[in-house]
Design a protein around this motif. Structure first.
Motif, PDB file in Angstrom:
ATOM      1  N   LYS A  32       0.879  -1.159   0.120  1.00 35.05           N
ATOM      2  CA  LYS A  32      -0.020   0.063   0.110  1.00 35.05           C
ATOM      3  C   LYS A  32       0.862   1.325  -0.063  1.00 35.05           C
ATOM      4  CE  LYS A  32      -3.773  -2.370   2.460  1.00 35.05           C
ATOM      5  NZ  LYS A  32      -4.405  -2.335   3.713  1.00 35.05           N
ATOM      6  N   ARG A  35      -1.455   6.324  -2.496  1.00 35.43           N
ATOM      7  CA  ARG A  35      -1.749   7.039  -3.544  1.00 35.43           C
ATOM      8  C   ARG A  35      -2.845   6.277  -4.622  1.00 35.43           C
ATOM      9  NH1 ARG A  35       3.967   7.602  -6.771  1.00 35.43           N
ATOM     10  NH2 ARG A  35       4.448   8.432  -4.944  1.00 35.43           N
ATOM     11  N   ARG A  36      -3.513   7.039  -5.463  1.00 32.37           N
ATOM     12  CA  ARG A  36      -4.518   6.264  -6.434  1.00 32.37           C
ATOM     13  C   ARG A  36      -3.697   5.789  -7.434  1.00 32.37           C
ATOM     14  NH1 ARG A  36      -9.725   7.910  -5.654  1.00 32.37           N
ATOM     15  NH2 ARG A  36      -9.980   5.839  -6.634  1.00 32.37           N
ATOM     16  N   GLY A 384      -5.126   1.719  -1.640  1.00 33.95           N
ATOM     17  CA  GLY A 384      -4.585   2.982  -1.231  1.00 33.95           C
ATOM     18  C   GLY A 384      -5.781   3.709  -0.139  1.00 33.95           C
TER      19      GLY A 384
END
Length: 384
Positions: A32, A35-36, A384
């Protein structure tokens, strides 16, 4: 150019030979990053295989229904009006009616301009045509240009091997591959020949790409050969990630990049299931990846079979996490999807990004791969 000479010349830009499996920067537990996911599923349309159906309304409807909203338009080998901005704009406007956007143009440079490859008289005029294409792509409002720089036209393979459910994937076993004819039209080609001709081209075209703000991405040579061994008289220069870095370093520019065929790069590695992730990080963090052929293999350098996306040695979920980690925002595209045994060959599904040959169907395999990539992107985005 032997390997130690390359490493000495490349200096600090070269990658470590072993490719440690640990990330070069800390990340959150479980991959993880906070952020997208910016990647998008796309496809590469091949008019040479799909014929008039490559950009037909039926094919575009299928792609739109599958949620594939981005594509790479492939130019025909013969230079024609299809290489002009007006043609690209017409096709772009037509595909956009289906909610599909042309993000990239593929120039079959190696097929179209053999004097560039051979270093023979006429290469300057051919380079001028490449520069003109860059200007036309810019006029068409398309930001990316993919190309190949190969002496060997096509993708050498040694045959087919059976995979899951009786499907067949293309395979390359160096010892079994037929080197016929024994030489290409370029004759014997050393690594030094490749670097000289590539340098001559890049010093002319990269400044034009920078001027017109077109990112050019070179597709690596598929397949990688065992180091120091020729195939049809050609010693392949782009046969390791270190060599890819040297290729980028010839003319440093944010517009001189790679089309990162992940499958081809996996074919360069001794342990692709362990090493590919740090190779993605290395080039991704430099912003050098314009798009990705997102495919899987089983095997190793000089002896591999292409597989379905979830069948091979590489953890594609982990790879997808790394693309997210480096902020890659381009297309993840299926490529060389195995063909499925089919009594009805084509069925009702147009060959969206693939082609049906004989009693084997690749359209269903592409549809499966599109959905799998969309699911991977959704999964890493949710992390995320």
């Amino acid at each position: 150019m032997i390997r130690r000479d390359f490493m000495k010349m490349a200096g600090t830009s070269a990658l470590p030979i072993g490719y440690a499996s640990a990330s070069m920067a800390p990340q959150a537990e479980g991959g993880k990053t906070g952020r997208r996911a910016l990647m998008k599923v796309g496809t590469q349309q091949w008019p040479g295989l799909g014929g008039p159906n490559a950009y037909s309304a039926d094919t575009l409807r299928v792609l739109a229904a599958l949620g594939v909203n981005h594509l790479c338009r492939t130019l025909p080998v013969e230079v024609s009006d299809t290489w002009k901005a007006e043609s690209m704009i017409r096709l772009r406007e037509r595909t956009e009616k289906f909610g599909i956007y042309i993000d990239q143009i593929l120039c079959p440079l190696s097929d179209s301009f053999r004097n560039i490859m051979k270093g023979t008289p006429g290469r300057d005029q051919e380079i001028d045509k490449v520069c003109e294409l860059i200007r036309e792509v810019s006029k068409a409002g398309i930001p990316l240009l993919q190309y190949y720089l190969n002496f060997i036209v096509g993708v050498p393979r040694s045959g087919w091997k059976t995979g899951r459910g009786g499907s067949r994937g293309s395979a390359f076993v160096y010892a079994e591959a037929k080197q016929d004819p024994p030489l290409t039209d370029a004759g014997p080609v050393s690594e030094e020949d490749y670097w000289e001709r590539a340098t001559y081209l890049l010093k002319r075209v990269v400044p034009v790409a920078a001027e017109y703000k077109i990112k050019m991405g070179c597709h690596p040579q598929d397949p990688s050969m065992p180091y120091g061994k020729p195939f049809r008289g050609v010693y392949r220069a782009l046969t390791t990630p270190e060599h890819l870095q040297h290729y980028l370093d010839i003319v440093p520019s944010p517009y001189h990049c790679l089309h990162f065929c992940q499958g081809t790069v996996e074919e360069m590695l001794e342990k692709p299931g362990e090493q590919i992730y740090d190779v993605i990080r290395h080039f991704g963090r430099q912003g050098k990846i314009i798009s990705v052929h997102f495919r899987n293999i089983t095997g190793t350098r000089g002896n591999f079979r292409e597989t379905f996306i979830d069948e091979g040695d590489v953890d594609m979920l982990k790879a997808c996490r790394v693309y997210k980690e480096v902020g890659f925002d381009g297309m993840l595209m299926p490529d060389h999807v195995p063909q499925i045994v089919s009594d009805s060959a084509a069925g009702d599904l147009p060959a969206a990004g693939g082609a049906t040959r004989g009693d084997f169907n690749s359209s269903v395999g592409f549809a499966f791969t599109f959905g799998y990539i969309k699911a991977l992107i959704a999964a890493v985005d949710a992390e995320g």
